[in-house]
Design a protein around this motif. Structure first.
Motif, mmCIF file in Angstrom:
data_model
loop_
_atom_site.group_PDB
_atom_site.id
_atom_site.type_symbol
_atom_site.label_atom_id
_atom_site.label_comp_id
_atom_site.label_asym_id
_atom_site.label_seq_id
_atom_site.Cartn_x
_atom_site.Cartn_y
_atom_site.Cartn_z
ATOM 1 N N TRP A 262 28.182 30.211 17.853
ATOM 2 C CA TRP A 262 26.740 31.025 17.794
ATOM 3 C C TRP A 262 26.428 31.600 16.606
ATOM 4 O O TRP A 262 25.243 31.488 16.158
ATOM 5 C CB TRP A 262 26.825 31.960 19.150
ATOM 6 N N GLY B 196 3.653 43.653 13.963
ATOM 7 C CA GLY B 196 4.097 42.605 14.344
ATOM 8 C C GLY B 196 3.090 41.343 13.519
ATOM 9 O O GLY B 196 3.548 40.256 13.744
ATOM 10 N N ARG C 184 7.851 41.197 9.543
ATOM 11 C CA ARG C 184 6.675 41.662 10.008
ATOM 12 C C ARG C 184 6.383 43.214 9.752
ATOM 13 O O ARG C 184 7.590 43.825 9.732
ATOM 14 C CB ARG C 184 6.678 41.505 11.481
ATOM 15 N N LYS D 6 4.796 46.911 11.221
ATOM 16 C CA LYS D 6 4.974 47.451 12.500
ATOM 17 C C LYS D 6 3.760 46.981 13.609
ATOM 18 O O LYS D 6 4.139 47.384 14.788
ATOM 19 C CB LYS D 6 4.846 49.087 12.345
ATOM 20 N N ASP E 243 33.354 29.678 21.045
ATOM 21 C CA ASP E 243 31.748 29.606 21.337
ATOM 22 C C ASP E 243 30.906 30.861 20.354
ATOM 23 O O ASP E 243 29.899 30.518 20.026
ATOM 24 C CB ASP E 243 31.528 29.870 22.655
ATOM 25 N N ARG E 244 31.546 32.121 20.509
ATOM 26 C CA ARG E 244 30.860 33.066 19.666
ATOM 27 C C ARG E 244 30.811 32.657 18.202
ATOM 28 O O ARG E 244 29.803 33.082 17.519
ATOM 29 C CB ARG E 244 31.894 34.122 19.952
ATOM 30 N N GLN F 32 8.313 26.723 13.578
ATOM 31 C CA GLN F 32 7.379 26.993 14.677
ATOM 32 C C GLN F 32 5.925 27.653 14.357
ATOM 33 O O GLN F 32 4.851 27.287 14.339
ATOM 34 C CB GLN F 32 7.872 27.590 15.816
ATOM 35 N N ILE F 33 6.333 28.650 13.436
ATOM 36 C CA ILE F 33 5.110 29.337 12.654
ATOM 37 C C ILE F 33 4.389 28.434 11.815
ATOM 38 O O ILE F 33 3.303 28.621 11.844
ATOM 39 C CB ILE F 33 5.688 30.674 12.104
ATOM 40 N N LEU G 162 35.972 31.317 24.264
ATOM 41 C CA LEU G 162 35.134 32.357 24.191
ATOM 42 C C LEU G 162 34.798 32.415 22.647
ATOM 43 O O LEU G 162 33.759 32.782 22.175
ATOM 44 C CB LEU G 162 35.531 33.584 24.675
ATOM 45 N N HIS H 98 12.455 28.937 13.935
ATOM 46 C CA HIS H 98 11.480 29.606 14.345
ATOM 47 C C HIS H 98 10.288 29.685 13.244
ATOM 48 O O HIS H 98 9.205 29.748 13.570
ATOM 49 C CB HIS H 98 12.114 31.525 14.302
ATOM 50 N N GLU I 155 1.954 26.182 13.556
ATOM 51 C CA GLU I 155 1.021 26.987 14.026
ATOM 52 C C GLU I 155 -0.166 26.997 12.772
ATOM 53 O O GLU I 155 -1.318 26.986 12.757
ATOM 54 C CB GLU I 155 1.095 28.350 14.534
#
Lengths: 110, 254
Positions: free
Chosen positions: A33, A100, A96, A98, A29-30, A47-48, A26, A44, A51
């Protein structure tokens, strides 16, 4: 840090502390991560970026002319991973307001 | 003082009404006495029946049995089948792993519906993971096939596919923000007759990430490629953070 397994059966709930090899696995794994946090943020960002690039792809058609400032902006987007290499920089890119909306100037199309 | 009246017939002194005793009096009908009624007794309140059991034939027509139920039209009919039966429900307290165990009964159910709501504490973009359980513990071998597709409102569509991993993901990018807990719902199918692939399922999740103002949903399917006897499942956040959530597991009758 104490970790537990919740054993939930029709007869009730039993909370059992995780020990031994299961605890060792465990914690490994932690750690994996947590170490991958930057990779997740970079994914991420990519990905932005994808777009944003798609929004101006039509300017690459032969019947239109892509303005030079858009060309420069698209190249800046492509260079993001090379020019931003740590988590603090990733956090700045992902910031971001408020409502978004992304706040970093690099995302704004000229 | 005792006395006894013997008569073949008792009638009102006048008119058609008469009264027996006064309020608070008790009249005892001894054991063995038979009350024969060739007319109709009216005005007897249901509350006056305070012992014994009313015969099912008095409740409705049809045949009353352990497999029939009485409907509103006062008819005994075959009990409905294929209903959802709640097997487990409650609030999971904070723990790293949540093992739902011993609810699988393939003599009654092959399909189980799992609902998870109000999930918190998984960490940003940390989906739940799923492992099938046998009585010996969770199946951790690389025997899981799964695929999921998700969408994030921040303008990014994601698609992912997993193969031969030690667990299945239950959706994409689920979060556990305190002000907007996430949720998921999925089916677990346990069908020992199909051997390999007999444990599988599909479902949907949603989550909200305050930091990125990002709403997400994901759909997923999974399959466990093993021959173990599935007795339940383990669920945990991919970040291995402690989590809390509400849960309900329903068995769908065959």
């Amino acid at each position: 840090m104490v970790d537990y397994n919740n054993i939930i059966t029709p007869n009730g709930v039993e909370k059992v502390e995780i020990t031994g090899s299961e605890k060792t696995q465990l914690e490994a794994d932690r750690l994996t991560w947590n170490n991958a946090s930057g990779d997740r943020k970079l994914a991420h960002i990519k990905q932005i970026r994808l777009e944003k690039l798609k929004e101006t792809d039509y300017l690459a058609n032969s019947d239109v002319t892509m303005p030079d400032n858009v060309k420069t902006w698209r190249q800046t987007l492509r260079d993001l991973p090379a020019n931003h290499t740590d988590e603090a920089a990733y956090d700045a890119l992902l910031a971001r307001d408020k409502n978004g909306n992304l706040t970093h100037s690099v995302w704004s199309k000229p | 003082m005792t006395s006894e009246i013997k008569a073949d017939k008792w009638s009102p002194a006048s008119g058609t009404s008469a009264t027996i005793g006064d309020s608070g009096d008790t009249y005892t009908i001894p054991s063995g006495v038979t009350l024969a009624n060739s007319g109709t007794v009216t005005g007897l309140p249901a509350s006056a029946i305070s012992s014994g059991t009313i015969a099912t034939a008095r409740l409705g027509s049809g045949t009353a049995s352990s497999s029939t139920v009485l409907f509103g039209d006062q008819t005994f009919k075959t009990a409905p089948s294929g209903t959802h039966v709640k097997l487990l429900s409650g609030s999971a307290s904070s723990a790293t792993n949540h093992d739902f165990q011993n609810f699988v009964d393939t003599s009654k159910y092959n399909y189980y519906l799992i609902q998870v709501s109000n999930a918190r504490g998984m960490g940003t973009y940390s989906p739940f993971s799923f492992q099938a359980r046998t009585s010996g513990g969770p199946e951790t071998g690389n025997n899981y096939n799964f695929c999921y597709y998700g969408y994030r409102s921040s303008g990014n569509t994601t698609y992912n596919y997993g193969e031969n991993q030690g667990r299945s993901l239950l959706g994409t990018s689920i979060t556990g923000d305190a002000d907007m807990p996430s949720a998921l719902m999925f089916y677990l199918v346990v069908n020992p007759a199909s051997n390999y692939g007999g444990t599988h399922g599909w479902g949907i999740n949603w989550g909200w990430n305050t930091t990125n103002q990002d709403l997400q949903y994901g759909t997923f399917t999974y399959r466990v490629n093993y021959t173990g006897t599935t007795t339940g499942f383990r669920m945990y956040a991919d970040s291995n953070n402690a989590t809390t959530f509400d849960y309900a597991i329903y068995g769908i009758e065959k």
